[in-house]
Motif scaffolding. Structure first.
Motif, PDB file in Angstrom:
ATOM      1  N   PHE A 115       6.706  -1.649  16.902  1.00  0.00           N
ATOM      2  CA  PHE A 115       7.716  -1.415  17.071  1.00  0.00           C
ATOM      3  C   PHE A 115       7.809  -1.796  19.102  1.00  0.00           C
ATOM      4  O   PHE A 115       8.637  -2.286  19.507  1.00  0.00           O
ATOM      5  N   GLU A 116       6.172  -1.206  19.003  1.00  0.00           N
ATOM      6  CA  GLU A 116       6.427  -1.575  20.785  1.00  0.00           C
ATOM      7  C   GLU A 116       6.024  -2.731  20.595  1.00  0.00           C
ATOM      8  O   GLU A 116       6.536  -3.513  21.625  1.00  0.00           O
ATOM      9  N   MET A 117       5.204  -3.855  20.062  1.00  0.00           N
ATOM     10  CA  MET A 117       4.937  -5.232  20.489  1.00  0.00           C
ATOM     11  C   MET A 117       6.089  -6.003  20.145  1.00  0.00           C
ATOM     12  O   MET A 117       6.462  -7.027  20.525  1.00  0.00           O
ATOM     13  N   VAL A 118       6.769  -5.397  18.799  1.00  0.00           N
ATOM     14  CA  VAL A 118       8.865  -6.184  19.122  1.00  0.00           C
ATOM     15  C   VAL A 118       8.886  -6.200  20.387  1.00  0.00           C
ATOM     16  O   VAL A 118       9.643  -7.133  20.494  1.00  0.00           O
ATOM     17  N   GLU A 119       9.007  -4.762  20.332  1.00  0.00           N
ATOM     18  CA  GLU A 119       9.674  -4.962  21.566  1.00  0.00           C
ATOM     19  C   GLU A 119       9.965  -5.630  22.658  1.00  0.00           C
ATOM     20  O   GLU A 119      10.101  -6.418  23.947  1.00  0.00           O
ATOM     21  N   SER A 120       8.449  -6.035  23.156  1.00  0.00           N
ATOM     22  CA  SER A 120       7.240  -6.502  24.594  1.00  0.00           C
ATOM     23  C   SER A 120       7.731  -7.722  23.708  1.00  0.00           C
ATOM     24  O   SER A 120       7.639  -8.692  25.441  1.00  0.00           O
TER      25      SER A 120
ATOM     26  N   GLN B 206       7.069   0.590   5.339  1.00  0.00           N
ATOM     27  CA  GLN B 206       6.525  -0.230   6.124  1.00  0.00           C
ATOM     28  C   GLN B 206       5.643   0.113   7.157  1.00  0.00           C
ATOM     29  O   GLN B 206       4.514  -0.548   7.893  1.00  0.00           O
ATOM     30  N   PHE B 207       6.857   0.695   8.018  1.00  0.00           N
ATOM     31  CA  PHE B 207       5.975   1.118   9.453  1.00  0.00           C
ATOM     32  C   PHE B 207       6.089   2.844   9.256  1.00  0.00           C
ATOM     33  O   PHE B 207       7.122   3.343   9.659  1.00  0.00           O
ATOM     34  N   PRO B 208       5.205   2.776   8.915  1.00  0.00           N
ATOM     35  CA  PRO B 208       5.082   5.004   9.001  1.00  0.00           C
ATOM     36  C   PRO B 208       4.713   5.243  10.997  1.00  0.00           C
ATOM     37  O   PRO B 208       4.547   4.254  11.696  1.00  0.00           O
ATOM     38  N   GLU B 209       4.338   6.089  10.598  1.00  0.00           N
ATOM     39  CA  GLU B 209       4.895   6.434  12.295  1.00  0.00           C
ATOM     40  C   GLU B 209       2.711   6.309  12.684  1.00  0.00           C
ATOM     41  O   GLU B 209       2.932   5.904  13.667  1.00  0.00           O
ATOM     42  N   SER B 210       2.022   6.274  11.918  1.00  0.00           N
ATOM     43  CA  SER B 210       0.602   5.296  12.025  1.00  0.00           C
ATOM     44  C   SER B 210       0.876   3.785  12.636  1.00  0.00           C
ATOM     45  O   SER B 210       0.043   3.108  13.167  1.00  0.00           O
TER      46      SER B 210
ATOM     47  N   PRO C 164       0.576  -1.398  -0.225  1.00  0.00           N
ATOM     48  CA  PRO C 164      -0.347   0.419   0.556  1.00  0.00           C
ATOM     49  C   PRO C 164       0.628   1.426  -0.238  1.00  0.00           C
ATOM     50  O   PRO C 164       0.357   2.682  -0.602  1.00  0.00           O
ATOM     51  N   LEU C 165       2.002   1.511   0.772  1.00  0.00           N
ATOM     52  CA  LEU C 165       2.118   2.864   0.794  1.00  0.00           C
ATOM     53  C   LEU C 165       3.931   3.018  -0.095  1.00  0.00           C
ATOM     54  O   LEU C 165       4.279   3.849   0.220  1.00  0.00           O
ATOM     55  N   SER C 166       4.394   1.273  -0.177  1.00  0.00           N
ATOM     56  CA  SER C 166       5.880   1.438  -1.512  1.00  0.00           C
ATOM     57  C   SER C 166       5.758   2.036  -2.901  1.00  0.00           C
ATOM     58  O   SER C 166       4.406   1.542  -3.112  1.00  0.00           O
ATOM     59  N   PRO C 167       5.959   3.113  -3.225  1.00  0.00           N
ATOM     60  CA  PRO C 167       6.338   3.811  -3.901  1.00  0.00           C
ATOM     61  C   PRO C 167       6.608   3.317  -5.500  1.00  0.00           C
ATOM     62  O   PRO C 167       6.628   2.859  -6.611  1.00  0.00           O
ATOM     63  N   GLY C 168       7.942   2.115  -5.222  1.00  0.00           N
ATOM     64  CA  GLY C 168       7.217   0.382  -6.361  1.00  0.00           C
ATOM     65  C   GLY C 168       8.466  -0.222  -5.467  1.00  0.00           C
ATOM     66  O   GLY C 168       9.800  -0.129  -4.646  1.00  0.00           O
ATOM     67  N   PRO C 169       8.856  -1.647  -6.521  1.00  0.00           N
ATOM     68  CA  PRO C 169      10.159  -2.609  -5.783  1.00  0.00           C
ATOM     69  C   PRO C 169      11.407  -1.926  -5.119  1.00  0.00           C
ATOM     70  O   PRO C 169      12.138  -2.376  -4.533  1.00  0.00           O
ATOM     71  N   GLU C 170      11.647  -0.583  -6.410  1.00  0.00           N
ATOM     72  CA  GLU C 170      13.230   0.029  -6.235  1.00  0.00           C
ATOM     73  C   GLU C 170      13.591   0.466  -4.914  1.00  0.00           C
ATOM     74  O   GLU C 170      14.334   0.069  -3.985  1.00  0.00           O
TER      75      GLU C 170
ATOM     76  N   LYS D  45      16.160  -1.876  14.855  1.00  0.00           N
ATOM     77  CA  LYS D  45      16.962  -0.428  13.514  1.00  0.00           C
ATOM     78  C   LYS D  45      16.136  -0.913  12.460  1.00  0.00           C
ATOM     79  O   LYS D  45      16.068  -0.527  11.854  1.00  0.00           O
ATOM     80  N   ALA D  46      17.007  -2.096  12.361  1.00  0.00           N
ATOM     81  CA  ALA D  46      16.315  -2.844  11.141  1.00  0.00           C
ATOM     82  C   ALA D  46      15.419  -2.704  10.799  1.00  0.00           C
ATOM     83  O   ALA D  46      14.502  -2.606   9.072  1.00  0.00           O
ATOM     84  N   ILE D  47      14.012  -3.309  11.533  1.00  0.00           N
ATOM     85  CA  ILE D  47      12.544  -3.095  10.772  1.00  0.00           C
ATOM     86  C   ILE D  47      12.358  -1.339  10.584  1.00  0.00           C
ATOM     87  O   ILE D  47      11.836  -1.498   9.859  1.00  0.00           O
ATOM     88  N   ARG D  48      13.431  -0.879  11.181  1.00  0.00           N
ATOM     89  CA  ARG D  48      13.053   0.922  10.642  1.00  0.00           C
ATOM     90  C   ARG D  48      13.078   1.213   9.871  1.00  0.00           C
ATOM     91  O   ARG D  48      12.887   2.452   9.480  1.00  0.00           O
ATOM     92  N   ALA D  49      14.371   0.935   9.482  1.00  0.00           N
ATOM     93  CA  ALA D  49      14.858   0.305   8.061  1.00  0.00           C
ATOM     94  C   ALA D  49      13.424   0.555   6.741  1.00  0.00           C
ATOM     95  O   ALA D  49      14.116   1.279   5.747  1.00  0.00           O
ATOM     96  N   TYR D  50      12.391  -0.183   6.914  1.00  0.00           N
ATOM     97  CA  TYR D  50      11.541   0.043   6.034  1.00  0.00           C
ATOM     98  C   TYR D  50      10.276   0.867   6.279  1.00  0.00           C
ATOM     99  O   TYR D  50       8.563   0.725   7.372  1.00  0.00           O
ATOM    100  N   GLU D  51      11.068   2.144   5.687  1.00  0.00           N
ATOM    101  CA  GLU D  51       9.839   3.059   6.643  1.00  0.00           C
ATOM    102  C   GLU D  51       8.846   3.152   5.348  1.00  0.00           C
ATOM    103  O   GLU D  51       7.616   4.089   5.995  1.00  0.00           O
TER     104      GLU D  51
END
Length: 241
Positions: A203-208, A194-198, A50-56, A186-192
């Motif tokens: 990240f809370e779930m992953v850390e918990s 896929q994981f915007p502020e909304s 949904p939020l990615s502009p493309g495969p690249e 940090k590696a998960i956050r690299a997927y901007e």
């Protein structure tokens, strides 16, 4: 016979870029820090999404995440996102990667992920079959002359964050990721895309989850892995202390 690249100690397989980071990224980061050669194989490029502009863009995010974790090799197979099925062709494609890089251990997704992508369940079956296909002899024509390779151990990582993944009767254990939990996040956050502020709650779930698994094993943070086979212990003291 074709020239083979330097072998990998471990390969983790996901359906899409970000699956592996979420499920076992801390374990992979620890292995890389310990000097092992670690690889990731994504069966699809995860696009469209949904939020990615493309495969690249997704590919660039995957490269960045791999660099953060210390991954030696990352390959993304040309299989279709949203239409991933356990097929003969998919099994052969992944088995070729195993034959080329000769891993000792393969990590794959553990189970279905209800309300999430059905590609995950297909990846489970493709990975299991590819581990088997990798060691089959008298089948050279299907594998471009790549040599037979036997994977020594196969492990599964649970992917669902909204479940308590303790399969009854399973042989699960916890890896210590206390020193690399921040690296995993940090590696998960690299997927901007896929994981915007909304989606900050992810990240809370992953850390918990990591804190929960870690506490169960007397670590600050951990990841649960599952063995389909009984695990034996040679040195009880080194294994338990």
């Amino acid at each position: 016979m074709q020239e083979l690249p330097e072998p990998l100690d471990v390969i983790a397989v996901g359906a899409h870029p970000d699956d592996v980071e979420i499920g076992c990224g801390g374990t992979l980061a620890m292995l890389a820090r310990q000097g092992y050669r670690v690889g990731i194989v994504d069966l699809t490029d995860g696009e469209p999404t949904p939020l990615s502009p493309g495969p690249e863009v997704r590919l660039a995010e995957a490269r960045k995440a791999a660099e953060i974790l210390g991954i030696a090799v990352r390959e993304i197979l040309d299989l279709p996102n949203r239409r991933l099925f356990d097929s003969y062709e998919a099994r052969i494609a992944l088995a070729k990667v195993f034959r080329r890089y000769r891993p000792k251990i393969v990590l794959g997704i553990a189970d279905k992920t209800p309300l999430a992508s059905p590609d995950h369940w297909q990846a489970v079956q493709i990975t299991d079959a590819a581990v088997f296909y990798s060691r089959l002899t008298k089948w050279d024509g299907e594998f471009d002359g790549l040599p037979v390779h036997t994977v020594s151990k196969q492990l599964w990582y649970p992917l669902g964050l909204r479940r308590m993944p303790y399969p009854e009767g399973s042989r699960h254990f916890v890896t210590d990721i206390s020193d690399v939990l921040d690296v995993k996040l940090k590696a998960i956050r690299a997927y901007e895309t896929q994981f915007p502020e909304s989606k900050a709650h992810v990240f809370e779930m992953v850390e918990s989850q990591a804190r929960f698994f870690g506490a169960a094993a007397e670590y600050s943070a951990g990841e649960m892995l599952i063995s389909p086979m009984v695990l034996g212990v040679r040195d009880l003291m080194k294994s338990l202390l």
